[in-house]
Design an enzyme around this catalytic site. Structure first.
Site, short mmCIF file in Angstrom:
data_model
loop_
_atom_site.label_atom_id
_atom_site.label_comp_id
_atom_site.label_asym_id
_atom_site.label_seq_id
_atom_site.Cartn_x
_atom_site.Cartn_y
_atom_site.Cartn_z
N ARG A 18 5.56 -8.90 -2.32
CA ARG A 18 4.64 -8.26 -1.80
C ARG A 18 4.88 -6.86 -1.36
NH1 ARG A 18 0.92 -11.40 2.52
NH2 ARG A 18 -0.02 -12.25 0.77
N GLY A 19 3.86 -5.99 -1.39
CA GLY A 19 4.20 -4.73 -1.17
C GLY A 19 2.99 -4.19 -0.49
N TYR A 21 0.88 -2.12 -0.95
CA TYR A 21 -0.23 -1.76 -1.81
C TYR A 21 -0.72 -3.00 -2.46
CZ TYR A 21 3.25 -2.04 -5.42
OH TYR A 21 4.35 -2.29 -6.32
N ALA A 23 0.33 -7.48 -4.00
CA ALA A 23 1.03 -8.34 -4.22
C ALA A 23 1.49 -8.87 -5.77
CB ALA A 23 0.66 -9.55 -3.58
N VAL A 24 2.47 -9.80 -5.83
CA VAL A 24 2.77 -10.04 -7.28
C VAL A 24 2.94 -11.75 -7.13
CG1 VAL A 24 4.51 -10.09 -9.06
CG2 VAL A 24 4.14 -8.14 -8.04
N ASP A 133 10.43 6.19 -8.92
CA ASP A 133 10.77 5.27 -8.05
C ASP A 133 12.00 4.20 -8.79
OD1 ASP A 133 10.65 3.97 -5.66
OD2 ASP A 133 8.81 2.67 -6.07
#
Length: 652
Positions: A18-19, A21, A23-24, A133
């Protein structure tokens, strides 16, 4: 497991990362039963942000067509209500940052990781993409040891205006100095700096200035000397990091040059299967009771600060899909478990079962009202989206309607063109009217409108291959369109542009403005009347001994004079031959027709009848013809010299 309908192409399973912006999730393709990763982004936002997402997904589509081995494979994008599902390959090993938690990674494995990452950077840089990034958390490792570069700036494209400044503050540790400095542009060399910081991070466990406050780190990166790797490491690794961490971008080695560095070539024969031992070591460490920081902290602190001082209530798993780039981003981005219209929130509890995090329950929120004028629907109206699309919750969970179904709409994005970026170009050109920014190569976003900052440094001239790429500059300088160079034509077609050395073989009585193919006065071949066994005179007249000229040689043709004497043609072959020794009293006997001479053919002037556009071919053929003629002339002169020496010896 989420109860999806039969119409859904993918089934969403447990959360794996999760970030700030999105989620995965781990998912399964219902058709092939293949395990995939599903990145879910909330698109219930402004139109310009959605346009950025469309552009980034189009870049992923281009990468999908290339099928590069070291780039995470992109399967497609789906609209689920106001959520965007990005389907990618699933890497069981997780990120390199997660694998580091089981212990230090050896230098041979570091070399393998950097080698595979450089292969990916080499491709995307030549394609006109700046990753922006690069870090250990964005380098994934599969169970078989394959290294995949992921997260191609979708989060960065989502962060505009206010959020852009937050991203800048929250993740400075991997940024290049030119990215941080106000008003300075950057190119693909910013990724090379980030790769050097990543190598430093893998070797030591954290990036430089990790213990500093982010504001302090920003100042140190921009105003201090580049960091250097110290400690018990090999000289080759230190040299590799130093070649990446150069303050001036043009002094850094590009991805192709770094692939030839000594540190990479030292372990070039190692197979990527060696990385499977790193993945197995992590699994063993976790089975023995090791708890990843992602489980303790939720979202991993990408800024490298002390994890004991960080608190977070966000759940994540041990698979290491850390995509967060904003330290305090939860207050700025809508929660993945709720929409902008939701007024209730629910904490998601989780339990660890065999190394995975499975949500126990989640609160289903009321879906937002249907709105056909939503910027998302307006933007993708030309795409093949079914008319029965209905919004769902922001997490992407199946919000069942009266029939208990949720709609899935696959996005088939158009390729990037100028129409997608017309509004952005007009804004940029109004701010920078004096610069043709549409043709600047690989220029990143400008941190300020000021172009007179004293902190600006010299831009790095891009590699020759990169210079062939045409940039259609939007907000952040991403391009995928190669530039077709125009036809190269000669600078001029008149005779003045030709070499004056041609005058040595042409009659210059004709004006220079005349076409080249009409020059008819050419130096004729040296014609010699040969006779057999005519003895030379035994005595030479004194008057002849003092006249070494060849004026009496009737066999020598006279060349018509011109007002301007042409410069002599200095043959390369003539420069390597010994000087002639003719200027002696024995020259006069050779003026008769009693010696054997080699024939010298004339220059073929039909070469000038060709079209002037083939000037390059004419020059090559003409150079060859001139060398042949000069060779014959040299042979003739050598024969003349030999006859002279023989005649001199005969007289003596």
């Amino acid at each position: 497991m989420e109860n999806n309908t039969a119409s859904s192409p993918y089934t969403k399973l447990e959360l794996v990362g999760r970030g700030s912006y999105g989620a995965v999730y781990r998912g399964i393709c219902n058709l092939t039963k293949e395990t995939v990763a599903i990145k879910i982004l909330n698109l219930d936002t402004d139109e310009d942000e959605v346009s950025d997402i469309q552009k980034e997904v189009a870049v992923l589509s281009e990468l999908k067509q290339s099928d590069v081995e070291n780039i995470i494979k992109y399967h497609g994008s789906y609209l689920v209500g106001t959520n965007l599902w990005i389907i990618m390959d699933y890497c069981h090993g997780g990120s390199v940052r997660t694998l580091m938690e089981a212990g230090p990674i050896s230098e041979p494995c570091i070399s393998l990781i950097l080698r595979e990452t450089l292969q990916a950077l080499k491709f995307i840089h030549h394609a006109g993409i700046i990753h922006r990034d690069i870090k250990a958390a964005n380098i994934l490792v599969s169970m078989s040891g394959n290294v995949k570069l992921c997260d191609f700036g979708v989060a960065a494209e989502l962060n505009i205006n206010r959020r852009k400044r937050i991203t800048f503050i929250g993740t400075p540790y991997w940024m290049a100095p030119e990215v941080i400095r106000d008003g300075q542009e950057y190119n693909v060399m910013a990724d090379i700096w980030s790769l050097g910081i990543t190598a430093y991070e893998i070797a030591t466990g954290s990036p430089p200035h990790a213990k500093e406050d982010p504001f302090r780190a920003v100042y140190l990166i921009a105003h201090t000397a580049p960091p250097r790797l110290n400690g018990n490491f090999s000289a080759l690794l230190k040299e590799f990091i130093a070649s990446c961490l150069q303050d001036v971008p043009q002094r850094r080695l590009d991805s192709s040059e770094l692939l030839k560095s000594k540190f990479i070539k030292q372990y070039s024969r190692m197979s990527i299967s060696e990385l499977t031992n790193v993945v197995k070591r992590y699994d063993t460490w976790q089975a023995a009771g090791g708890i990843p920081q992602t489980l303790l902290l939720g979202e991993e602190a990408d800024d490298g600060s002390d994890p004991d001082q960080e608190t977070s209530d966000t759940a994540a798993s041990d698979d290491g899909w850390e995509f967060g780039t904003i330290k305090q981003g939860q207050s700025n981005v809508s929660s993945i478990t709720g929409t902008s219209t939701s007024t209730t929130t629910a904490a998601t509890s989780s339990t660890t079962v065999t190394g995975t995090v499975i949500p126990k329950s989640s609160t289903v929120h009321e879906p937002p009202s249907s709105n056909d004028s939503h910027p998302l629907l307006q933007l993708f109206k030309d795409s093949k989206i079914s008319d029965d699309d209905s919004p769902s919750n922001a997490e992407g969970a199946s919000t069942e309607d009266s029939k208990g179904e949720v709609s899935y709409s696959q996005i088939e994005l158009p390729s990037l063109d100028s129409s997608n970026l017309s509004s952005k170009k007009s804004t940029i050109q109004s701010k920078h009217t004096k610069q043709a920014e549409d043709y600047d190569l690989f220029v990143g976003r400008t941190r300020s409108n000021s172009k007179t900052s004293s902190d600006q440094s010299i831009k790095r001239p891009l590699p020759r291959v990169v210079q062939r790429q045409k940039t259609s500059l939007g907000k952040r300088g991403i391009s995928m369109s190669p530039m077709k160079p125009g036809l190269r034509m000669p600078s001029s077609f008149d005779l003045q542009s030709r070499s004056i050395s041609m005058g040595a073989f042409e009659q210059l009585s004709t004006p220079l403005e005349a076409p080249a193919h009409k020059h008819s006065a050419v130096l004729q071949p040296l014609e010699v009347n040969r006779s057999i066994s005519i003895p030379p005179p035994k005595s030479i007249s004194p008057s002849i001994l003092h006249k070494p000229s060849l004026e009496s040689a009737s066999s020598t043709p006279k060349i018509s004079s011109c007002s301007s004497t042409p410069k002599p043609f200095n043959s390369k072959l003539r420069a390597h031959l010994p000087p002639l020794s003719i200027g002696s009293p024995a020259v006069q006997p050779l003026a008769n027709d009693n010696y054997d001479s080699l024939g010298v053919r004339g220059l073929n002037m039909e070469l000038f009848n060709d079209y002037p556009g083939n000037m390059h071919n004419i020059k090559s053929v003409l150079s060859l013809e001139i060398d042949i003629v000069l060779g014959e002339m040299d042979a003739c002169l050598k024969s003349l010299e030999c006859n002279l020496l023989n005649r001199k010896a005969y007289n003596e």
